[in-house]
Design an enzyme around this catalytic site. Structure first.
Site, PDB file in Angstrom:
ATOM      1  CB  THR A  45      -0.974  -0.013   1.194  1.00 25.58           C
ATOM      2  OG1 THR A  45      -1.727  -1.236   1.153  1.00 25.58           O
ATOM      3  CG2 THR A  45      -1.944   1.154   1.138  1.00 25.58           C
ATOM      4  CB  CYS A  46       3.847   2.271   1.927  1.00 24.86           C
ATOM      5  SG  CYS A  46       3.105   2.268   3.581  1.00 24.86           S
ATOM      6  CB  THR A  47       4.974   0.279  -3.001  1.00 22.94           C
ATOM      7  OG1 THR A  47       5.984  -0.161  -2.089  1.00 22.94           O
ATOM      8  CG2 THR A  47       5.548   0.353  -4.403  1.00 22.94           C
TER       9      THR A  47
END
Length: 155
Positions: A45-47
Site C-alpha cells: 500500500t505504501c508503494t
C-alpha cells in the site's frame, strides 16, 4: 498528542532527508507542501501511494507544490525505496516519531488482534505561508492523490 489544526500554522520540524540533507518544513515557505505520512517503505500500500504521488508529481510541481513523505524508516531504507520506485521527491526519516506525534498520526493500531503503535496514513496540505489548509486522516489509497493534487491546484 496532535498540535495541528486546520487554519493554523503547521508545526515546523527538522528531519534527515533521503538526499543526505536535513530538511525543515519552513525551508518550503513560498511553496505549497503536501506532507504525507506513511507506515513503511516497500510495503504494497505504501508503494502504491508513493507511486501515485510520483505519477502526479509533474502536474503538482506545475502548481508550485512540493511533496514530502515521512515515515519512521531510516534514511538508508528511504534511499533504496526512492531508487527502486524512481520517486522524484524527498522522503524524511522520523525514526523517533516526534514529528508523527506532533501531527497526531502516531497512534495505537490493531492488526489481526495485535495492538501496536504505528503511523496512521495521513496527508496534510500546507499553503505558501505555512498554514495548514486541509488534512486527510486514515487515508484510503484509491483516488486519494488525485484529490490532494486537485485541492493543491485550487490554492
Amino acid at each position: 498528542m496532535s498540535t495541528i489544526e486546520v487554519g493554523k500554522k503547521a508545526p515546523d520540524f527538522k528531519l534527515p532527508a533521503s538526499n543526505g540533507e536535513t530538511v525543515k518544513l519552513s525551508d518550503y515557505r513560498g511553496k505549497k507542501v503536501v506532507l504525507y505520512f506513511y507506515p513503511k517503505d516497500n510495503t504494497p500500500t505504501c508503494t502504491q501511494q508513493a507511486c501515485d504521488f510520483r505519477d502526479a508529481y509533474p502536474a503538482m510541481a506545475d502548481t508550485n507544490t512540493v511533496v514530502l513523505g515521512i515515515s519512521p524508516d531510516p534514511v538508508k531504507s528511504h534511499e533504496k525505496f526512492i531508487g527502486k520506485q524512481n520517486l522524484p521527491f524527498l522522503l524524511l526519516s522520523d525514526e523517533n516519531h516526534k514529528v508523527c506525534e506532533k501531527y497526531g498520526v502516531w497512534q495505537m493500531k490493531k492488526l489481526y488482534g495485535r495492538e501496536y503503535m504505528g503511523v496512521v496514513r495521513s496527508t496534510f496540505l500546507i499553503n505558501e505561508k505555512g498554514k495548514l489548509v486541509r488534512e486527510w486522516r486514515g487515508v484510503k489509497i484509491k483516488g486519494h492523490v488525485q484529490q490532494v493534487a486537485g485541492e493543491a491546484a485550487k490554492l
